[in-house]
Scaffold this active site. Structure first.
Site, PDB file in Angstrom:
ATOM      1  N   SER B 104       0.861  -1.217  -0.093  1.00 25.73           N
ATOM      2  CA  SER B 104       0.003   0.256   0.063  1.00 25.73           C
ATOM      3  C   SER B 104       0.866   1.380  -0.074  1.00 25.73           C
ATOM      4  O   SER B 104       1.682   1.664  -1.097  1.00 25.73           O
ATOM      5  CB  SER B 104      -1.061  -0.053   1.246  1.00 25.73           C
ATOM      6  OG  SER B 104      -1.953   0.672   0.913  1.00 25.73           O
ATOM      7  N   GLU B 220      -2.273  -2.900  -8.035  1.00 28.78           N
ATOM      8  CA  GLU B 220      -3.295  -3.141  -7.377  1.00 28.78           C
ATOM      9  C   GLU B 220      -3.832  -1.957  -7.029  1.00 28.78           C
ATOM     10  O   GLU B 220      -3.194  -0.749  -6.720  1.00 28.78           O
ATOM     11  CB  GLU B 220      -3.332  -4.099  -6.045  1.00 28.78           C
ATOM     12  CG  GLU B 220      -2.053  -3.658  -5.095  1.00 28.78           C
ATOM     13  CD  GLU B 220      -2.648  -2.825  -4.030  1.00 28.78           C
ATOM     14  OE1 GLU B 220      -3.914  -3.123  -3.457  1.00 28.78           O
ATOM     15  OE2 GLU B 220      -1.835  -2.081  -3.537  1.00 28.78           O
ATOM     16  N   HIS B 290      -5.329  -5.710  -1.500  1.00 30.57           N
ATOM     17  CA  HIS B 290      -5.849  -5.217  -0.304  1.00 30.57           C
ATOM     18  C   HIS B 290      -6.634  -6.424   0.027  1.00 30.57           C
ATOM     19  O   HIS B 290      -7.906  -6.182   0.404  1.00 30.57           O
ATOM     20  CB  HIS B 290      -6.312  -3.933  -0.089  1.00 30.57           C
ATOM     21  CG  HIS B 290      -5.263  -2.754  -0.116  1.00 30.57           C
ATOM     22  ND1 HIS B 290      -4.649  -2.548  -0.800  1.00 30.57           N
ATOM     23  CD2 HIS B 290      -5.142  -2.018   1.064  1.00 30.57           C
ATOM     24  CE1 HIS B 290      -3.554  -1.454  -0.481  1.00 30.57           C
ATOM     25  NE2 HIS B 290      -4.131  -1.290   0.638  1.00 30.57           N
TER      26      HIS B 290
END
Lengths: 319, 319
Positions: B104, B220, B290
Site C-alpha cells: 500500500s 493493485e 488489499h
C-alpha cells in the site's frame, strides 16, 4: 450584447436534464444565441457518448464559430481522449476569438491546449452547475462571465482566509514561512495556469502537462480528503513544479469529510506543511472551485499579482 | 528457522492495537524473534509520529540487522518523507540480506528505493492486516512469507479471470487485443516492479519514479472507483510507461462501489479500453492487493513470465 454560445459535452453524461434546460433558458434570457451540440445529451456508460462521439463534439464546438464554447458539465472523460484532439484547430479558434470555458474535468483540455499550443482558455462555470443553478445562478459568476463576453474583466481581488494567520500563531515552525504569503509583494508577467488538482496532477509525466516556469499556479478540488490533496501537492512539490512557480493560489477545496483517524490533521495542516517545504508563496481563498461564487480565470494568460497582507489582486492584460 | 523481524511504522498511526498485538504474537508463535521499534505505536495527527519520528524509525529498521523489516501498516505518510531517506543505507542493508516487506503506502518507499539504488524490496503483507488478521492469518500469505524467510519461494502461478474472455465475446473491438493476454507467450529477464496504483502514480514526474524499460509492472488498489483507476492507468499510458513494459499484471482491485451513473462502466470496461490502446499484454487476477490471500513479490527483481491461455506463471531467480 448578444453573443453566440455553443454548448457541448466533452466529459460526463448529463443526468440532470432540468439543470441543463434551466442553464440554456438563462443564457437565452440574458439575450444570447445558444447553440446546442447534437450529442450534448448523449449517454454512453458514464460518458456523454463514446470517445469518438465526444471528440467529434469538441471539434464541432471548435468549428462552430461561436464566441463561447461552454461545457455542459465536468465529470470524467477528457483525459482518455486527449491524444485525439486537434490542438492546432483549437488554437486557431482561440486566435479567432473563441473563448473555451469550463471547469473540473475540463482542466485536462485546458492544460493540454496550453502545453501543446500556448492558447488561452477560461476556467469558469459549466452550464448545468453554473447557469442551471436553482433557484438562481450566482451573481458574481454571471458578472464575471459577462465581463468575459464584453471583453472586460481584467482581474480579480480577494482576501485570504484568517485561519491561516491564526495557525501561524499556534505554530512557531510555520510562522516564518507563513509571513511570505501575507507580506507585501508583487509579481509581474507570470503565466496563470492550473485548475482542478486531481485532474492536473493526472497529467504529470505526460505530454499534456504544461512546462510553465515562473508562473502563477491555481488549484481547487472537490471531494478529496486533505491527505489526498497533500499527496498530490507533494507530487507537484517533488517534481519541481511548485518551486518553478512564482506563486501558488489555492482556491476552494470542498465536500470532504475529516475522520476520527485524522486527529487534527486538516487542510490547513497540509498548507502549513507545504509552505515549510517551498519558498514559493502559497496564497489561499481564491474564489474559484466547485462552489457557486467563482471568478473566470484565463488559463495561459500573462498576469500580475499583488499581495498586501491578506489582500490579493490578480490582474491579467487584455486577453 | 528462527528469524529476526523488526516491526516499525513509516506511514499511518496504528489504531487497531489488538491486531498489532495479535500480529506480534503470531510471528513469535511461528518461532521468530520480534523486535518492535520504540515509535511503532506513536501517533501524531493521522501519522505514526511526525516526519522526523517516522524517518528515524525507518533508519532504525535499516540499522537493526534484522532479517526482515516489516511495516506495522500502510495508510499514508511515506511520500512526504521520501527526500529524507538514506537510500544508500537501505541498499546496503538489502545487500547484507535484509528483506523490507510491506504494501500500500509502502509502494512509495519500494519504488523510491528502486529508482535511487536498484535494490530489491518485497511487496507483501503488513503486520496488522496480515499476521494480525482475525481469527487466523491467511495460509497462502504465511506460506509465501515463510518461503521468503527460508530463501525459497521463487515464483507464483495463477489463473486469469474468466470475465475477461466473456467480455471479449461481447465486444468485437476488444477481441483481437484480448487475445494477446490469453495466448501463449513468455517473457525473460524483465524487472518486476509496481505496487499500489494510486501511490505509484503519485510518484510520476518525481525523482522517485523508477525508469524501468522492458519490465513487468504489477498494480493493485483499494477503494478507488474504476473511473479513477482508469484515469491513473491513462496517466501511465500517456506518459509512455505502459508501452515501455513487456507486461502489465493487474492484481486485486477491491472495496469500490459502482454508481447508477456508471450505466455499465466497470473495471472490465477499463481493462478492455486500455488493452485497445497498448500492445503490452494486460494480465489479470494476480493474487496481490488489499486482500488476505496474497503472494510476496520482489520489487526490482529480474523475472520470467509464462502465459498459456488463462494460466500465468511468474518466476524470479534466487533473490
Amino acid at each position: 450584447m448578444k453573443k453566440h454560445i455553443y454548448i457541448y459535452s466533452p466529459s460526463g453524461a448529463v443526468r440532470d436534464k432540468a439543470a441543463f434546460k434551466r442553464g440554456i433558458a438563462r443564457l437565452q434570457a440574458l439575450g444570447h444565441e445558444v447553440e446546442v451540440d447534437p450529442d450534448a445529451l448523449t449517454s454512453h456508460q458514464r460518458f456523454a457518448g463514446d470517445d469518438a462521439t465526444r471528440l467529434a463534439a469538441i471539434h464541432r464546438a471548435v468549428d462552430s464559430g461561436a464566441d463561447v464554447a461552454l461545457i455542459s458539465r465536468g465529470g470524467y472523460g477528457l483525459t482518455r481522449i486527449l491524444p485525439g484532439i486537434h490542438y492546432k484547430k483549437v488554437a486557431k479558434a482561440v486566435e479567432n476569438g473563441m473563448a473555451f470555458v469550463g471547469i473540473s474535468d475540463f482542466t485536462a483540455f485546458q492544460n493540454a491546449v496550453l502545453a501543446k499550443t500556448g492558447a488561452i482558455t477560461w476556467a469558469g462555470p459549466a452550464l448545468c452547475e453554473g447557469f442551471g443553478a436553482s433557484p438562481e445562478p450566482d451573481e458574481i459568476m454571471e458578472a464575471c462571465f459577462d465581463d468575459l463576453l464584453q471583453g472586460q474583466g481584467e482581474g480579480s481581488g480577494w482576501r485570504q482566509t484568517l485561519d491561516r494567520r491564526k495557525n501561524a500563531m499556534d505554530n512557531e515552525a510555520t510562522g516564518a514561512s507563513l509571513s511570505r504569503a501575507t507580506s507585501t509583494f508583487s509579481i509581474q508577467d507570470a503565466v496563470l495556469w492550473g485548475g482542478n488538482l486531481t485532474v492536473l496532477t493526472s497529467l504529470l509525466g505526460t505530454p499534456y502537462f504544461p512546462e510553465i516556469k515562473g508562473g502563477i499556479l491555481f488549484l481547487e478540488d472537490v471531494a478529496e480528503h486533505p491527505y489526498r490533496i497533500e499527496r498530490m501537492l507533494t507530487q507537484l512539490l517533488h517534481s519541481g513544479v511548485l518551486a518553478r512557480q512564482k506563486a501558488v493560489l489555492l482556491g476552494q477545496f470542498t465536500d470532504y469529510k475529516l475522520l476520527s483517524h485524522d486527529r487534527g490533521f486538516k487542510l490547513q495542516t497540509v498548507i502549513d506543511w507545504l509552505q515549510q517545504h517551498i519558498q514559493t508563496p502559497i496564497l489561499t481563498n481564491l474564489p474559484f472551485g466547485h462552489v457557486p461564487t467563482k471568478v473566470l480565470l484565463p488559463v495561459g494568460a500573462k498576469s500580475d499579482l499583488g499581495v498586501e497582507g491578506r489582500d490579493v489582486m490578480l490582474v491579467w492584460g487584455h486577453v
